[in-house]
Each structure stands twice: as C-alpha cells, then as structure tokens.
Motif scaffolding. Sequence first.
Motif, PDB file in Angstrom:
ATOM      1  N   UNK A 538       0.831  -1.204   0.000  1.00 58.68           N
ATOM      2  CA  UNK A 538       0.000   0.000   0.000  1.00 58.68           C
ATOM      3  C   UNK A 538       0.874   1.265   0.000  1.00 58.68           C
ATOM      4  N   UNK A 539       1.957   1.238   0.800  1.00 56.20           N
ATOM      5  CA  UNK A 539       2.872   2.392   0.828  1.00 56.20           C
ATOM      6  C   UNK A 539       3.548   2.564  -0.529  1.00 56.20           C
ATOM      7  N   UNK A 540       3.987   1.464  -1.122  1.00 60.22           N
ATOM      8  CA  UNK A 540       4.671   1.528  -2.416  1.00 60.22           C
ATOM      9  C   UNK A 540       3.732   2.060  -3.495  1.00 60.22           C
ATOM     10  N   UNK A 541       2.481   1.638  -3.422  1.00 70.52           N
ATOM     11  CA  UNK A 541       1.498   2.050  -4.417  1.00 70.52           C
ATOM     12  C   UNK A 541       1.292   3.567  -4.398  1.00 70.52           C
ATOM     13  N   UNK A 542       1.486   4.182  -3.238  1.00 68.60           N
ATOM     14  CA  UNK A 542       1.273   5.620  -3.101  1.00 68.60           C
ATOM     15  C   UNK A 542       2.581   6.413  -3.008  1.00 68.60           C
ATOM     16  N   UNK A 543       3.721   5.739  -3.160  1.00 67.84           N
ATOM     17  CA  UNK A 543       5.021   6.397  -3.020  1.00 67.84           C
ATOM     18  C   UNK A 543       5.380   7.171  -4.286  1.00 67.84           C
ATOM     19  N   UNK A 559      15.827  13.264  -1.496  1.00 66.48           N
ATOM     20  CA  UNK A 559      16.072  14.398  -0.594  1.00 66.48           C
ATOM     21  C   UNK A 559      16.793  13.945   0.666  1.00 66.48           C
ATOM     22  N   UNK A 560      17.664  14.799   1.172  1.00 63.46           N
ATOM     23  CA  UNK A 560      18.412  14.481   2.399  1.00 63.46           C
ATOM     24  C   UNK A 560      17.864  15.275   3.576  1.00 63.46           C
ATOM     25  N   UNK A 561      16.587  15.551   3.516  1.00 61.09           N
ATOM     26  CA  UNK A 561      15.863  16.203   4.610  1.00 61.09           C
ATOM     27  C   UNK A 561      14.483  15.565   4.685  1.00 61.09           C
ATOM     28  N   UNK A 562      13.833  15.700   5.807  1.00 62.75           N
ATOM     29  CA  UNK A 562      12.556  15.031   6.018  1.00 62.75           C
ATOM     30  C   UNK A 562      11.447  15.713   5.221  1.00 62.75           C
ATOM     31  N   UNK A 563      10.703  14.924   4.451  1.00 61.90           N
ATOM     32  CA  UNK A 563       9.600  15.439   3.626  1.00 61.90           C
ATOM     33  C   UNK A 563       8.268  14.807   3.988  1.00 61.90           C
ATOM     34  N   UNK A 564       8.293  13.793   4.854  1.00 62.33           N
ATOM     35  CA  UNK A 564       7.087  13.036   5.208  1.00 62.33           C
ATOM     36  C   UNK A 564       6.483  12.327   3.997  1.00 62.33           C
ATOM     37  N   UNK A 565       7.341  11.990   3.050  1.00 62.80           N
ATOM     38  CA  UNK A 565       6.924  11.233   1.869  1.00 62.80           C
ATOM     39  C   UNK A 565       7.686   9.911   1.825  1.00 62.80           C
ATOM     40  N   UNK A 566       7.132   8.978   1.046  1.00 60.90           N
ATOM     41  CA  UNK A 566       7.829   7.719   0.782  1.00 60.90           C
ATOM     42  C   UNK A 566       8.263   7.702  -0.679  1.00 60.90           C
ATOM     43  N   UNK A 567       9.370   7.036  -0.956  1.00 60.17           N
ATOM     44  CA  UNK A 567       9.941   7.032  -2.297  1.00 60.17           C
ATOM     45  C   UNK A 567      10.245   5.595  -2.714  1.00 60.17           C
ATOM     46  N   UNK A 568      10.074   5.325  -4.001  1.00 61.48           N
ATOM     47  CA  UNK A 568      10.383   3.999  -4.524  1.00 61.48           C
ATOM     48  C   UNK A 568      11.312   4.138  -5.722  1.00 61.48           C
ATOM     49  N   UNK A 569      12.358   3.322  -5.726  1.00 62.26           N
ATOM     50  CA  UNK A 569      13.288   3.239  -6.860  1.00 62.26           C
ATOM     51  C   UNK A 569      13.198   1.824  -7.407  1.00 62.26           C
ATOM     52  N   UNK A 570      12.754   1.708  -8.655  1.00 62.37           N
ATOM     53  CA  UNK A 570      12.739   0.411  -9.323  1.00 62.37           C
ATOM     54  C   UNK A 570      14.101   0.191  -9.972  1.00 62.37           C
ATOM     55  N   UNK A 571      14.622  -0.997  -9.807  1.00 65.41           N
ATOM     56  CA  UNK A 571      15.978  -1.262 -10.300  1.00 65.41           C
ATOM     57  C   UNK A 571      16.024  -2.592 -11.036  1.00 65.41           C
ATOM     58  N   UNK A 572      16.860  -2.641 -12.043  1.00 67.26           N
ATOM     59  CA  UNK A 572      17.055  -3.872 -12.798  1.00 67.26           C
ATOM     60  C   UNK A 572      17.995  -4.774 -12.002  1.00 67.26           C
ATOM     61  N   UNK A 573      17.422  -5.726 -11.308  1.00 70.78           N
ATOM     62  CA  UNK A 573      18.194  -6.590 -10.402  1.00 70.78           C
ATOM     63  C   UNK A 573      17.683  -8.024 -10.539  1.00 70.78           C
ATOM     64  N   UNK A 574      18.102  -8.739 -11.591  1.00 71.88           N
ATOM     65  CA  UNK A 574      17.603 -10.106 -11.796  1.00 71.88           C
ATOM     66  C   UNK A 574      17.926 -11.045 -10.636  1.00 71.88           C
ATOM     67  N   UNK A 575      19.064 -10.804  -9.968  1.00 71.26           N
ATOM     68  CA  UNK A 575      19.441 -11.644  -8.823  1.00 71.26           C
ATOM     69  C   UNK A 575      20.284 -10.802  -7.867  1.00 71.26           C
ATOM     70  N   UNK A 611      10.842   7.086   4.216  1.00 71.39           N
ATOM     71  CA  UNK A 611      10.916   5.668   3.891  1.00 71.39           C
ATOM     72  C   UNK A 611      11.186   5.482   2.404  1.00 71.39           C
ATOM     73  N   UNK A 612      12.205   4.695   2.095  1.00 65.69           N
ATOM     74  CA  UNK A 612      12.633   4.439   0.723  1.00 65.69           C
ATOM     75  C   UNK A 612      12.530   2.951   0.436  1.00 65.69           C
ATOM     76  N   UNK A 613      12.106   2.630  -0.778  1.00 67.87           N
ATOM     77  CA  UNK A 613      12.016   1.236  -1.224  1.00 67.87           C
ATOM     78  C   UNK A 613      12.863   1.067  -2.476  1.00 67.87           C
ATOM     79  N   UNK A 614      13.760   0.106  -2.447  1.00 67.63           N
ATOM     80  CA  UNK A 614      14.490  -0.318  -3.638  1.00 67.63           C
ATOM     81  C   UNK A 614      13.891  -1.650  -4.058  1.00 67.63           C
ATOM     82  N   UNK A 615      13.345  -1.709  -5.264  1.00 66.18           N
ATOM     83  CA  UNK A 615      12.590  -2.894  -5.677  1.00 66.18           C
ATOM     84  C   UNK A 615      13.157  -3.448  -6.973  1.00 66.18           C
TER      85      UNK A 615
END
Length: 682
Positions: A538-543, A559-575, A611-615
Amino acid sequence: MELLPLTANQRVICILLLNVLYCCILIYIRYYEVLHAIIVGDTILQDKAEQSRNSKDLYGNETEVIVPLPADVLELEVSMNASGVVLHVNRNMVYKDINRTMPWGKRRERLHAGVHVVILHQLTGALMRAESFMTWQPSNHLMLATMLKTINDGRLCLLIGVPEFTMHLKLDTMRVIQDLGSSFIEKVTLKDAWFMVIKKGEKSLHEAIVTSKQPGGNLTFKEVSPLKVHVTLQKSSEDVECNWYKTAGMEQHAAFCNSYGGYGSFCSCHQPWMSTPAVSYVMHEKIPIAIVTAKRLPNVLRQIDSIRNSPGGWETPIAIYVDGINHEAQELGEILHIPVFFHQRNGPHGAPVNVKIAQHMAFTLEHVFQLFPEVDKAIILEDDLQLAPDFIPFFQQTASILDGDPNLLCVNAYNYNSFNHTSYDPIRLYRVHSVPAYGWMVRRTWAKKMLDIWPNATQDVDWDLYVRNTGFLGNWDIIIPEVPRTKHRNGRCEVPGTGIQQDKFSGFLTFRTNQEVEAIPSGSAVSDAQIYYEHHMNIIDNAIVVNITQHPCEVNPLPTYKTNESYVIYMNQPHEGSPTYFVLAHCLGINERDAHESLELMFTFPFYGNQVYLIACPNSRSPFCYTKDTSVIYDGNKDDLAYARQHPLRTNGYGLSYYVRVPAESVEQEVNLMNLLEIVLS
C-alpha cells in the motif's frame, strides 16, 4: 726535528678538533646502541654467556655449568623475527607464536605478526594472559588499547612488536603505550622490531628496538631484522594483594585475580566488580542465553555484566560455551555461578577457522536446548558483541512474534543497514530473508531444522550463509530491528580482513544506547506475513517514483531532509549479485557489501527520515514490482559500480598512512630515530 710551538689560533683549533672527536666517539657509542637495541630503564642486561661458567670434565673437555638464578630475580628472554616470537621466563618457555599463517587471496598471511601482550605475575613470573593483535590491519589497534587499559596495576606487562606490526598502529593507541612509559613507540616504522616491559602503574623497566634497513632507500625491501632481548628484573618486594582478597566468601575470586590478567575492574583493588540487580521487568517467558566463545573471556565477562544490568537480566539463565578445554573459563563460571561447557572437536588438527566456528556453533545450538529442556527459545550470542541496555526486553517483546508465524526462522538483534541516516525508530521491525547473526533468538523446532542441514567438518564455509543459501529451509524470514541491539566491538584478532570490515562498515552502524525500555506493539504488522506484505504494498502504491537519469552518486536522487513522503526506486536486479543494487548502495550510503537483507529483493529503510524502497523489477517472483513503465527502472552496470565505489555517499575511515625507515641525513637523525618518511596511500 725541532717542533715549532703552536700559535694561539692553532691551539684553539686543536682543542676544537679533540672535542669534535670526543663527541663523535660518544655519538658512535649511542649509534651502536640504537642499531642493536636501545635500552632504557633500571634493568640489568646480561648476555647468556654470563649465565654460565666454563669447567672441565674428567677428560679435560670444556663443559657448561648453568648458574642457578637468584631467588629475587626474574630472567626474561625474548626472541623474535619474521617467523614469530618466543618468550622464556626463568629459562622456561612460557609463550610461543611461530609460523602461524593462513591462505589469504594469492598469498599466505603471517598471523603471528602484530603486537603481542604478555601479562606476568610480578613475584612468580607466572603467565597470567597472552594475546596478539594483528595491528597490520585496521581496527585491531583499538582492541590492543582496550586490553592495555584492563591490566591491573602492579603486574608485569610485556609488549612485543613482531614485524610487520606498524601498518595500522594508530596514534591514539600509540599514546596509550606512550603513557605506559614507551620512549620509542611513536618512532617505529615499517619492519622495525620492538619490545617493552613495564610494571603497570609505575614505569617502563626496559625497552628495545631494532630498526629496519632499506638498502638504497628501497621501500619494498622485505627483510626483517631479528631482535633478541635478555634481561633480568628484580622481583617486586611487595605483592599486589588487595584488601578484599581475604574477605570471607571472596577467596575464589581472589585466587582467580591472582592467576589471570586483563580483567580490569573485576580484579580492581579499589572496588572489585560486582553486578547489581537491574530494574524490575515483567518476564514473559524463560529464554536462556548461550554465549559462544573460545578464549576472549574478558569480553564474555563484559557481556555478562551488560546482561545482568539489563532489565530482566538476573532472571535470564546464561550458559557459556567454550571451544576447547579452558580452566580459566571454568573458574570464571564458578565465581559467577554460570555453567560452562567445552566443545572438543573431533575434526582434523589445524582445521580452517570457518570450520572451527561452524562446528562450535552447532555444538552450542544443540546443547543449549538439551540443557534447558523446558524452554521453547534460546538466544545465541557471539563474544565480540556489545549489548544495548534493553537487550533482554527486546527479545522478551519479540518472542511472541516467533510463536505466531511458522515461517519465521529467528529474531536478530542486528541490522546491516542501520547507519546514522537510515536508523531512527527503536520499536520498528522488518521482515527480511537474511542470515542469523550477531545475537539472535531461535525456536527449538527451527534449531533442529538448521542442524539437520548444517555444514560438516570438511566444508570450509560460513555457516550462516550456507544455511541461507542451501534453500532447504524454504521460504522463511527473519525479524530485524531498525535500530540494532548489538554492535561489533572490533574485528576478530585471528581472522584477517575483519579489521578492514570493522573500519569500512561495522564501525559506522548505529546502536541503541538509550536506557529507557520502549514497548514494541504486540500487534505489529511484522508478526503476520500477509498483513506485512499488504502494509508495504500500500505504501509503495502511493510512493513517489524516482526516475534516475544521472549517475546517483553525481546527483543524489533522494532528498536528504525530512519530507514526510515515501519514495520507490525500481531497479534492474535479476538476482542478488547484479550490479544495480550495489551502485545504489554506495550512492545512498547503505550496505554495499552484500544484498542479503531484503524481502523478495525489496529493500526498505528510512533515508534521512523518509521511507525508501528499492525494488528489483522486472522480477517474476516479486509482488512489489508495480510499474509498467520500463523507463523508470534504473539499470546500473559495472562501469557505474566502479564510479560509485570511488564516490560513495558514506565515506569510511579506511585511510592508510604509515612510516618507513629511510637513509639518515645525519648521525644525529639516525640516533634519535628521526629518519622517517610518511607514506600516504589514501
């Protein structure tokens, strides 16, 4: 031939020349001493030949008669070279570390090189403790400094620098040695050999150095000068006997302190260490702690002190598991009223370190549940860890999470991504597919499953990675805290490379230091896998989706300061081994060593409070890859990784500078050991 009288000027010149000659003779004598061993202090230096007298047998042959030593002296003989060190006390060998090597990469490392610390009883010369510190690799000098501070006053302490021992002997530790009375420690260079004996708390009794020689200024010259010191010390006229030694009930404690060294306040004459009961705490269940060790018993004592000062610590059973027979451990356990068990390996002599550790860990994991047949869980604790004040409450509060989910292997007290900018909330927990490590709680059923697939005595592997990578355990997870409850003290002395790991990585991880016990919510989403997945999906869906268009180490994508947001970075990582994660890890200042703390290749952490997500994406087995837009999937390659390694967000302390001995520009410079050249590599 008639001699002409000298003029006044000629007489002055003659007098000056005689003075110069006299000074040269004095300098030469001093110069000779420096090159062959510089002696300081109130000692008697004797050659072995002076210890014997020549006599003749019935056939007229020369024989050697050993003269008995006076009862009031201690005779020390130290021999060292590139092969190691040997110490004799009163003509008996009490310590030896010779040709202890192991493969490391394409070469063999000399594990006997470094600073050896030997503690002797000042009256008997009995060996009280001996340890070596590989100060040719990072962070080991910190352990050396710690040990020197724990030696009790009055004891004899020998410091033996076996080449090469100077590479990472840093200034703060040199200052500790200097405070003990050393005159030369700040002037040692690469390949020098050095020795000092002190009476702790009083003065340096003797110090010697053999300087290395670099022919023609060749800084790669590998020869190491040997050093042999033969010295006789007057025995102390007074024993170090504390007032409490004869106190009723303290006799065993006193005997221990009179036999073993390096225990600091535990053996202090002013106020011997005694654990005091911590604040009361409601214990939910009985969870014993198994401390895994080999010989670092002062570390174990510090851990026991931390446990007993933690809320609930006195109600928590402790058992000590020692690799090999160790009478010191047995005596310590009796004083502390803690059971001690010894693991006698049946494997081949000289087995690799990984094999020894794995077999000892298996012995501990099996035995602790036999020792406490009524318990469901146990905490496994390695001896090189510092414990948080709420160590016991943390495991007591998370124990119920293991009860509710059969797919949870254990609860770790450690987090590989707990840096200053990624670790904030002490009650937040994560589910990851990681390794049991650095203080972990496991259920009896899972301990048995692990032991069923454990590496045998012929497999030279890291047991934790082996258990994780076999795949036999299925789709299991581990609970980790955002803020760890354990921290590495320093790298292990006996394992090359761990000092580098400490300097570059472990030393930067955060650690819970607050004395207050904070309640971890019992209904935390982490306790139910389905709820946990749905929560993060749910967090990722709205990040906010981060589209990386430049190298992330050139322009930070977050950002290196607090924004009260969540961020997602999609990455090419087969393994796990693909380079993209490691590029981002360097640029975001997270764990760049490995990618094993994720949930189906989803990594999450609070980056400067956001909160950051690397996916990993596209990833057929990941439920977290939402995007259909392939243009936002960051794809890092090997060149990007090379650049990231050179420009990381989190710079580490693994800088290297050291001194080498160079040809002296003057006799005075060489006499004063000032012919040094600093080499700065990074």
